[in-house]
Enzyme design. Structure first.
Site, PDB file in Angstrom:
ATOM      1  N   ASP A   9      25.627 -34.288  27.236  1.00 45.18           N
ATOM      2  CA  ASP A   9      25.511 -34.112  28.701  1.00 45.18           C
ATOM      3  C   ASP A   9      24.155 -33.776  29.184  1.00 45.18           C
ATOM      4  OD1 ASP A   9      26.146 -33.955  31.491  1.00 45.18           O
ATOM      5  OD2 ASP A   9      27.386 -31.937  31.121  1.00 45.18           O
ATOM      6  N   ASP A 102      25.545 -39.605  33.315  1.00 50.64           N
ATOM      7  CA  ASP A 102      24.758 -38.605  32.534  1.00 50.64           C
ATOM      8  C   ASP A 102      25.699 -37.824  31.306  1.00 50.64           C
ATOM      9  OD1 ASP A 102      26.690 -37.103  33.976  1.00 50.64           O
ATOM     10  OD2 ASP A 102      25.222 -35.615  34.661  1.00 50.64           O
ATOM     11  N   GLU A 103      26.825 -38.611  31.231  1.00 47.97           N
ATOM     12  CA  GLU A 103      27.706 -38.188  29.939  1.00 47.97           C
ATOM     13  C   GLU A 103      28.001 -39.078  29.051  1.00 47.97           C
ATOM     14  OE1 GLU A 103      30.748 -34.586  30.811  1.00 47.97           O
ATOM     15  OE2 GLU A 103      30.466 -35.891  32.890  1.00 47.97           O
TER      16      GLU A 103
END
Length: 407
Positions: A9, A102-103
């Site tokens: 993350d 973003d993960e």
């Protein structure tokens, strides 16, 4: 060490992405603003400490954090960095899922024989920072639910490997059940009368009770909390049932030519999305929102699945004619592709003739836009929309983020 899952993350991703190209923003309170600059959609840890939250109006944020630096968001830039991260992580793991911008989830393996997974997490984290300038946090555990929970405990810029049941229980006891993705306030209220308030309470609860209270999805979470991986890593997402593009028309539109220009623009954006997901469509719907007068819509069908602009524009024109109401003022539009098929393995009709010239033209157009920027070459009809393409900052209104948006 087999069978462990990692969750990566990015830390304050939008802010970190801005700091990559604007080094002077480092260690300063930074807020990233939405489309019209009206509210904060992402904030740095320094700004968060001042009480600014996601969704705080800019006028309130400026009072809470007057020393803050507020920048306009640039989704295109964020996706460039996201894809760069994805490529890097893919070199470390054979099985990788792009969960959001973003993960990522990936199968965790020691980089060298005998290496501890905690060291592996640290090595990947440090390499991403060096290669992209982005700080990330990585959590490794027996299931994806546990990995995501534990990566949150390591933020910012952490590397956490929780590999034993005793360590899991120690951390789960400290975390409220609402920390679990998929369990919000309403579900937590449903669990509270049974004394289930922490993640450990949920893990220790009777599985039949959890299934009755939270249905099949909640029962899968319960299994994952107990170390049984039932949510696999998905290198390819399940195919979409519908893809669409649209939104506000940036004001009132009465001119049919301008309305058609908006329709063409959304079809171009939709084609980009169809090709990204490797699907084609046989049905195109156009919906128009009218000022104070609701919505109207029209639908057209193609005999074979397509993602070609000439064919989709023919469908869009017919659909828009069905949706159009003379004399009304349009404010919003949606263009949707349904009846999606994978981009291979379907049968053309006997009357479909290949058109190499148009196919080659589309390929050249896509190659130019890939190299020089999205929509540098676009259909001439969209020239009726100079305000949309004139934005000197970052072409804000043509930036589409795929997948869930996380802050």
């Amino acid at each position: 060490m087999a069978g462990f899952i990692a969750h990566l993350d990015a830390d304050a991703f939008y802010v970190s992405a801005e700091r990559v190209r604007h080094a002077d923003l480092a260690n300063k309170p930074v807020g990233v603003l939405g489309n019209n600059g009206a509210c904060v959609i992402a904030k740095s840890y320094e700004m968060k400490a001042k009480g600014v939250k996601t969704g705080t109006p800019i006028w309130d944020a400026a009072k809470m954090c007057p020393e803050g630096v507020y920048v306009k968001r640039d989704f295109y830039w964020y996706e460039v960095l996201s894809r760069k991260m994805l490529g890097i992580v893919g070199t470390f793991s054979p099985k990788l899922e792009y969960y959001s911008i973003d993960e990522f989830f990936f199968h965790a393996e020691p980089l060298r024989h005998g290496q501890q997974l905690a060291t592996t997490a640290t090595t990947i984290r440090d390499h991403i920072l060096e290669a992209t300038g982005l700080p990330v946090t990585i959590g490794i555990a027996r299931t994806r639910t546990l990995a995501k929970l534990f990566s949150d405990t390591g933020k910012p810029f952490g590397a956490v490997a929780v590999l034993t049941r005793d360590h899991e229980r120690e951390l789960l006891a400290k975390m409220p059940v609402t920390e679990i993705s998929g369990i919000g306030g309403k579900r937590a209220d449903r669990l509270a009368p049974y004394g289930i308030r922490t993640c450990l309470d949920l893990a220790d609860a009777d599985g039949r009770l959890v299934k009755r209270l939270l249905t099949k999805t909640g029962h899968e979470i319960w299994m994952e909390l107990n170390g049984e991986p039932v949510m696999p890593i998905r290198p390819e997402r399940p195919p979409h049932q519908v893809l669409g593009r649209g939104g506000s028309l940036m004001g009132n539109v009465e001119d049919p030519k301008v309305l058609w220009a908006w329709c063409v623009r959304h079809v171009e954006r939709l084609i980009e999305e169809l090709r990204y997901h490797n699907v084609r469509t046989t049905t195109l719907a156009v919906e128009v929102g009218w000022k104070d007068q609701g919505w109207t819509g029209g639908t057209s069908n193609s005999p074979t699945p397509t993602d070609r602009i000439d064919e989709l524009l023919d469908l869009a024109r017919a659909s828009l004619r069905r949706a159009y109401v003379t004399g009304r003022t349009a404010t919003h539009m949606q263009v949707k592709a349904t009846e999606l098929r994978r981009g291979k393995g379907f049968q053309l009709s006997l009357f479909d003739k290949p058109d190499p010239k148009k196919d080659k033209l589309a390929t050249v157009k896509a190659a130019i836009n890939e190299k020089y920027g999205r929509f540098k070459v676009r259909t001439a009809t969209t020239l009726y929309l100079p305000a949309v393409y004139r934005d000197p900052a970052n072409e804000y209104d043509i930036c589409d983020v795929r997948g869930k948006v996380c802050f």
